[in-house]
Design an enzyme around this catalytic site. Structure first.
Site, mmCIF file in Angstrom:
data_model
loop_
_atom_site.group_PDB
_atom_site.id
_atom_site.type_symbol
_atom_site.label_atom_id
_atom_site.label_comp_id
_atom_site.label_asym_id
_atom_site.label_seq_id
_atom_site.Cartn_x
_atom_site.Cartn_y
_atom_site.Cartn_z
ATOM 1 N N CYS A 236 35.292 2.737 -23.839
ATOM 2 C CA CYS A 236 34.412 2.648 -22.670
ATOM 3 C C CYS A 236 35.073 3.223 -21.426
ATOM 4 O O CYS A 236 34.630 2.971 -20.304
ATOM 5 C CB CYS A 236 33.997 1.191 -22.427
ATOM 6 S SG CYS A 236 35.376 0.060 -22.165
ATOM 7 N N HIS B 59 0.827 -1.212 0.000
ATOM 8 C CA HIS B 59 0.000 0.000 0.000
ATOM 9 C C HIS B 59 0.862 1.263 0.000
ATOM 10 O O HIS B 59 0.621 2.199 -0.771
ATOM 11 C CB HIS B 59 -0.929 -0.010 1.221
ATOM 12 C CG HIS B 59 -1.740 1.241 1.363
ATOM 13 N ND1 HIS B 59 -1.385 2.256 2.218
ATOM 14 C CD2 HIS B 59 -2.855 1.658 0.720
ATOM 15 C CE1 HIS B 59 -2.273 3.242 2.113
ATOM 16 N NE2 HIS B 59 -3.167 2.897 1.213
ATOM 17 N N GLY C 115 40.044 0.759 -23.522
ATOM 18 C CA GLY C 115 39.982 1.073 -22.093
ATOM 19 C C GLY C 115 40.982 2.176 -21.816
ATOM 20 O O GLY C 115 42.165 1.915 -21.593
ATOM 21 N N ARG D 6 29.677 -4.461 -16.819
ATOM 22 C CA ARG D 6 30.708 -5.044 -15.948
ATOM 23 C C ARG D 6 30.106 -6.154 -15.083
ATOM 24 O O ARG D 6 29.063 -5.977 -14.476
ATOM 25 C CB ARG D 6 31.279 -3.973 -15.022
ATOM 26 C CG ARG D 6 31.828 -2.738 -15.708
ATOM 27 C CD ARG D 6 32.338 -1.755 -14.658
ATOM 28 N NE ARG D 6 32.686 -0.461 -15.235
ATOM 29 C CZ ARG D 6 31.834 0.559 -15.344
ATOM 30 N NH1 ARG D 6 30.594 0.429 -14.940
ATOM 31 N NH2 ARG D 6 32.241 1.700 -15.860
ATOM 32 N N ARG E 168 31.652 -7.580 -20.377
ATOM 33 C CA ARG E 168 33.062 -7.874 -20.132
ATOM 34 C C ARG E 168 33.182 -8.993 -19.106
ATOM 35 O O ARG E 168 32.585 -8.925 -18.027
ATOM 36 C CB ARG E 168 33.777 -6.618 -19.624
ATOM 37 C CG ARG E 168 35.284 -6.787 -19.476
ATOM 38 C CD ARG E 168 35.948 -5.493 -19.035
ATOM 39 N NE ARG E 168 35.586 -5.144 -17.661
ATOM 40 C CZ ARG E 168 35.881 -3.977 -17.091
ATOM 41 N NH1 ARG E 168 36.506 -3.042 -17.781
ATOM 42 N NH2 ARG E 168 35.529 -3.729 -15.846
#
Length: 807
Positions: free
Chosen positions: A758, A427, A708, A517, A585
């Site tokens: 990234c 609720h 990276g 990740r 990854r």
């Protein structure tokens, strides 16, 4: 004189068009019974006592003038006056005698229902208002329901009390707020076979995600016993999500699940008296397991999709649904006992996106399930007794064990709501969403940990877990109009590790996930080292072994726990962005990070510089971690094949040499993840200078590269990125770094391979993002909090370069 009125209508005679006759709840039950039972959806049979019967009772008793006298001139903000007038109105309705014709018709229908189900029949008696279950006003929980009713006398009494509940304090307030005339809303009563969920379980289904409004999932909650506890929020239920698109394609898997506390369950009362149900403690064994198995979850999801499809076709537009279900402990079947349009999440505007961000963190007082995605601060007001509700002041944070429908007036004044008990469909959660305020529910100890007068900040902006912080913590609200935001030629993707924010993030402008990740899922959801789960027998510490047993007690093997948790975490992210690409990854913890996981220290070496040590690809085929990598591969195979999320691409981090890449790909093939089979693409992180120098050789083995920039900068400049003392020398914009990035993009283009980035740099430095666009990078992957700002910047850069936005 005998009346010619027919005051009773069977569900088989009703449809959704009959709301004026039998109210929203009964009309919907009739629609499902009449239209969907043939499709295999189980709806308990029953009948409706019509709104005409209600009017006839009050006409015969000449009750209308007295009701006007009781309610005319009412100010619902005067709580004491509201209570007095509402009580008077209920007495007028309750005391109105039932004409003999009505009594006879109800009795005859009840006897016919007993003929169908047997003399042992018990019934549920439910109110159904004629202004109920509308697309913009749910009226949920406003009127009374009576369960486990036997015998004509108790049936008649329950019908009277349902009629009178049209004038409950909460119902009067709700009608006033939503502009309904008290004398143009009438009450019908549904009488249906009682599903014996007191011996099994029950709950609520939404055909969308209630927090984000994401429409491609079915969200199921459930607990043991009768359903009122889940509906009212007095129990923390189990939660399940099922992904609609892949379910329709035949992939029968649960997307994700969360085990609720389920500390109490509602069962039948024994003995005389009007009360027919009561709560008892749930046995520990039941608390520790899910109230539904996977097959049952999927059957409920099937039913929800059928119901949503039916109502959407009827309405001529998408109609997300709010459905109540119950499992009968005697026949073992699942029944749908109510369906109505969902009225909050489905009404959200998709043309704008609001983000709330804390400017700092503070002391956490309590945690629970987050509702609403917003932030609010204020003084706490702990309500332990309904008699203290009149002390509540506007703008305060309501702290309570649980909330009830009678509390509506106070909840409207609250800045936020925090409860000990309840799940995301309780609720408090439903009302908080309607009011647009944050709520943290199921905290367990909120009323003990927070005192009246404490300044607190309630945060629902950090994923599924909500926090109540001590003090007023400053925060920002950032609103963006998405309707006019164009798509740049450069694909902009998102970096995400937390499945809890995936559904919400899908509303941001994006081309998929450039970096998903695993580490967040392993650390926050799994909590244990993969090798400790593959080989718990190698752990010498008995307490740690016991902790692992506790974590994994629902599974035959601890390794199965890892596979399910990781696959459901990754699967949630993949489903949120389906069918867009999601690049996952494989694990990239360092040894010190792995060692901090439960059981980890017995499987990890101590290294002077973990950043340059046993990490990434070097671990995957090494005897010290090969069995852990096998579990990662099992999980990813499950995501792609069993869950049907073929949009997942896999990526290998920190791959130093060609020979290492070949060993890893051979291992993946052995575990059922062969590049090119069923469209599987495997990328490699480009973060070591050797990846750039030998890019042509790496391109023969992989389908794409993701730069990276953090690690690449570290290795080009020889700067340990974890060392504060030399942090001034760490800069992704250094000419040596940007030259290697240029060579990477050029090499990717030469080999027809996708090249993205990234790292953090494009989010932090606009000029860096500009450089990437100019030299032709395929995609840039960004954190969710920077995607909108960077999108706007890149559109401007591309305009200068003469590149038009994508259509």
């Amino acid at each position: 004189m005998k009346s010619n009125h027919t005051f009773v209508r069977w569900f088989s005679e009703l449809s959704i068009a009959d709301v004026p006759l039998v109210g929203g709840k009964n009309a919907s039950l009739g629609e499902m019974y009449h239209e969907l039972t043939a499709q295999g959806i189980r709806v308990p049979n029953g009948f409706a006592i019509t709104a005409e019967a209600y009017r006839h009772v009050l006409d015969q008793a000449d009750a209308w003038p007295r009701l006007h006298a009781a309610l005319d001139g009412l100010n619902v903000k005067d709580v004491d006056d509201l209570a007095h007038r509402a009580q008077l109105a209920r007495e007028i309705v309750y005391e109105a005698p039932f004409p003999p014709t009505l009594v006879d018709q109800i009795s005859a229908a009840y006897e016919q229902l007993k003929t169908e189900y047997g003399e042992q029949l018990t019934v549920a008696v439910r109110s159904s208002a004629t202004a109920e279950d509308l697309p913009t006003a749910s009226f949920a929980g406003q009127h009374e329901t009576y369960l486990n009713i036997t015998g004509k006398a108790r049936l008649m009494e329950s019908v009277r009390r349902c009629f009178a509940s049209l004038f409950k304090d909460r119902a009067i307030s709700y009608r006033e707020e939503n502009g309904f005339d008290h004398f143009k809303v009438f009450l019908s009563v549904g009488v249906m076979k009682m599903v014996r969920s007191d011996l099994a379980s029950s709950g609520v289904i939404f055909s969308l995600d209630t927090e984000s409004g994401f429409r491609d999932v079915v969200f199921i909650t459930g607990a043991y016993g009768l359903g009122e506890n889940v509906v009212q929020g007095t129990v923390d239920p189990d939660e399940f999500h099922v992904f609609k698109p892949t379910l329709r394609l035949g992939h029968r898997t649960v997307l994700r699940r969360s085990l609720g506390g389920k500390k109490i369950k509602m069962v039948y009362s024994r003995g005389a008296g009007r009360e027919t149900t009561h709560n008892v403690p749930t046995p520990k064994e039941e608390q520790g397991r899910f109230c539904l198995n996977d097959d049952e979850v999927l059957l409920l999801a099937d039913a929800a999709i059928q119901i949503e499809d039916h109502y959407s076709a009827k309405a001529g537009h998408p109609m997300p649904m709010d459905i109540e279900w119950a499992k009968d402990g005697i026949d073992g079947q699942l029944y749908m006992v109510q369906a109505r349009p969902e009225t909050v999440a489905s009404q959200k505007s998709l043309s704008s996106f609001d983000e709330y961000k804390l400017e700092k963190k503070g002391e956490v007082l309590v945690r629970g399930r987050a509702v609403g995605g917003k932030l609010a601060s204020g003084k706490a007001r702990v309500i332990t007794d309904v008699a203290h509700l009149n002390q509540f002041q506007a703008g305060e944070v309501l702290i309570a064990d649980t909330t009830m429908p009678d509390w509506g007036t106070v909840m409207k004044m609250a800045a936020a709501i925090v409860t000990n008990r309840g799940g995301r469909t309780c609720h408090a959660a439903i009302v908080a969403r309607e009011l647009g305020i944050p709520a943290v529910v199921g905290c367990d100890n909120a009323t003990a940990s927070i005192r009246t007068g404490d300044e607190v900040t309630v945060s629902c902006a950090e994923g599924d877990l909500g926090h109540v912080y001590a003090g007023r913590i400053p925060f920002q609200k950032i609103s963006t109009d998405l309707s006019s935001l164009r798509k740049p030629q450069t694909h902009l993707m998102l970096n995400i590790g937390n499945p809890d924010i995936a559904f919400k993030s899908t509303f941001l402008p994006n081309d998929g996930i450039g970096l998903a990740r695993m580490e967040f899922i392993v650390a926050d959801h799994i909590k244990a080292h993969p090798m400790a789960l593959a080989h718990p027998e190698k752990i010498p510490d008995q307490k740690v072994r016991e902790s692992i047993e506790k974590l994994t007690h629902l599974f035959e093997q601890p390794a199965d726990y890892f596979v399910q948790q990781l696959s459901e975490g990754v699967g949630t992210i993949a489903a949120a962005f389906y069918p867009k690409p999601v690049i996952v990854r494989m694990s990239d913890f360092k040894t010190n990070e792995y060692a901090s996981l439960l059981g980890g220290k017995w499987f990890e070496p101590e290294e002077e510089n973990p950043m340059l040590g046993f990490r990434g690809a070097s671990r995957y085929t090494h005897p010290a971690y090969a069995d852990g990598f096998a579990l990662e591969c099992r999980a990813m195979k499950r995501v792609r094949e069993e869950m049907g999320l073929s949009n997942v691409k896999l990526m290998i981090p920190f791959c130093r040499r060609i020979q290492e890449a070949e060993r890893v790909l051979d291992a993946m093939e052995k575990y059922g993840l062969k590049r090119g089979v069923d469209g599987l693409e495997i990328y490699v992180m480009c973060e070591i200078p050797n990846n750039v120098i030998q890019i042509d050789a790496f391109a023969k083995l992989f389908d794409g590269f993701s730069i990276g920039s953090n690690d690449l900068t570290q290795l080009v400049l020889g700067v340990d990125r974890d060392s504060e003392i030399v942090s001034f020398d760490f800069d992704e914009r250094d000419l040596g770094v940007t030259e290697l990035i240029r060579q990477t993009i050029e090499g990717g283009q030469r080999n027809h391979r996708h090249v993205g980035i990234c790292g953090q740099a494009p989010s932090d430095y606009p000029e860096f993002a500009e450089y990437l666009v100019k030299i032709g990078i395929d995609s840039i992957s960004l954190n969710p909090d920077t995607i909108i700002k960077t999108t706007q910047h890149i559109l401007a850069v591309e305009q200068q370069l003469g590149r038009p936005p994508r259509e």
